[in-house]
Design a protein around this motif. Structure first.
Motif, PDB file in Angstrom:
ATOM      1  N   HIS A  61      31.313 -54.484 -27.343  1.00  0.00           N
ATOM      2  CA  HIS A  61      29.800 -54.551 -27.491  1.00  0.00           C
ATOM      3  C   HIS A  61      29.349 -55.454 -26.086  1.00  0.00           C
ATOM      4  O   HIS A  61      29.958 -56.365 -25.698  1.00  0.00           O
ATOM      5  N   GLY A  62      28.033 -54.947 -25.635  1.00  0.00           N
ATOM      6  CA  GLY A  62      27.408 -55.400 -24.619  1.00  0.00           C
ATOM      7  C   GLY A  62      27.860 -55.030 -23.030  1.00  0.00           C
ATOM      8  O   GLY A  62      27.552 -55.567 -22.258  1.00  0.00           O
ATOM      9  N   VAL A  63      28.684 -53.823 -23.127  1.00  0.00           N
ATOM     10  CA  VAL A  63      28.647 -53.174 -21.991  1.00  0.00           C
ATOM     11  C   VAL A  63      28.421 -51.912 -21.690  1.00  0.00           C
ATOM     12  O   VAL A  63      28.655 -51.128 -22.742  1.00  0.00           O
ATOM     13  N   LYS A  64      27.283 -51.377 -20.509  1.00  0.00           N
ATOM     14  CA  LYS A  64      27.133 -50.276 -20.486  1.00  0.00           C
ATOM     15  C   LYS A  64      27.357 -49.788 -18.981  1.00  0.00           C
ATOM     16  O   LYS A  64      27.457 -50.523 -18.105  1.00  0.00           O
ATOM     17  N   ALA A  65      27.575 -48.223 -18.949  1.00  0.00           N
ATOM     18  CA  ALA A  65      27.724 -47.829 -17.608  1.00  0.00           C
ATOM     19  C   ALA A  65      26.626 -46.913 -17.327  1.00  0.00           C
ATOM     20  O   ALA A  65      26.123 -46.121 -18.110  1.00  0.00           O
ATOM     21  N   LYS A  66      26.264 -46.676 -16.105  1.00  0.00           N
ATOM     22  CA  LYS A  66      25.089 -45.866 -15.739  1.00  0.00           C
ATOM     23  C   LYS A  66      25.856 -44.403 -15.381  1.00  0.00           C
ATOM     24  O   LYS A  66      26.656 -44.537 -14.341  1.00  0.00           O
ATOM     25  N   GLU A  67      25.356 -43.477 -15.838  1.00  0.00           N
ATOM     26  CA  GLU A  67      25.625 -42.161 -15.576  1.00  0.00           C
ATOM     27  C   GLU A  67      24.438 -41.410 -15.261  1.00  0.00           C
ATOM     28  O   GLU A  67      23.682 -41.118 -16.096  1.00  0.00           O
ATOM     29  N   ILE A  68      24.286 -40.926 -14.082  1.00  0.00           N
ATOM     30  CA  ILE A  68      22.965 -40.373 -13.362  1.00  0.00           C
ATOM     31  C   ILE A  68      21.982 -41.167 -13.514  1.00  0.00           C
ATOM     32  O   ILE A  68      21.849 -42.194 -12.802  1.00  0.00           O
ATOM     33  N   LEU A  69      21.219 -40.882 -14.763  1.00  0.00           N
ATOM     34  CA  LEU A  69      19.966 -41.746 -14.427  1.00  0.00           C
ATOM     35  C   LEU A  69      19.828 -42.822 -15.864  1.00  0.00           C
ATOM     36  O   LEU A  69      18.945 -43.312 -16.223  1.00  0.00           O
ATOM     37  N   ILE A  70      20.860 -42.536 -17.057  1.00  0.00           N
ATOM     38  CA  ILE A  70      20.811 -43.141 -18.050  1.00  0.00           C
ATOM     39  C   ILE A  70      22.058 -44.215 -18.298  1.00  0.00           C
ATOM     40  O   ILE A  70      23.107 -43.849 -17.535  1.00  0.00           O
ATOM     41  N   TRP A  71      21.670 -45.187 -19.154  1.00  0.00           N
ATOM     42  CA  TRP A  71      22.836 -46.092 -19.406  1.00  0.00           C
ATOM     43  C   TRP A  71      23.410 -45.809 -20.664  1.00  0.00           C
ATOM     44  O   TRP A  71      22.959 -45.480 -21.550  1.00  0.00           O
TER      45      TRP A  71
END
Length: 111
Positions: A61-71
């Motif tokens: 929980h608490g981690v996001k990666a950016k792919e193109i324009l969305i997280w």
């Protein structure tokens, strides 16, 4: 796990429950980091937690990666026993991406 996987700043609290493998980290403010070797931006919230096992972090929980324009929320990170040179990041939807482990390693400063 690679030593540069969680490049968090101003950490206020770190905890580990040995019996369950639950780990949490708390920092003052969210941090965004760019892993230059793979060209990916990753966001770390003020509170990051996971259940840790050998070569695996699950229920992250608490981690996001950016792919193109969305997280995209990440919920699992693991290194497969059959190929320890690759690390895989999984999402709650079942989609995953695999990268070289070396992209997340930080060389120690020599004194």
């Amino acid at each position: 796990m690679p030593n540069g996987l969680l490049p968090m700043d101003d950490i206020e609290e770190v905890g580990y429950n040995r019996s369950t493998g639950f780990v949490w980290l708390t920092q003052k403010k969210p941090v965004q980091h760019r892993f230059e070797k793979i060209g990916k931006n990753v966001s770390y919230d003020t509170h990051v937690s996971a259940f840790v096992e050998n070569r695996r972090m699950k229920k992250l929980h608490g981690v996001k990666a950016k792919e193109i324009l969305i997280w995209i929320t990440l919920n699992e990170i693991y290194i497969d026993d059959s190929n320890t040179d690759k690390i895989t990041f999984g999402t709650p939807t079942g989609i995953s991406r695999t990268f070289p482990v070396s992209a997340f390693e930080v060389e120690d400063e020599k004194k």
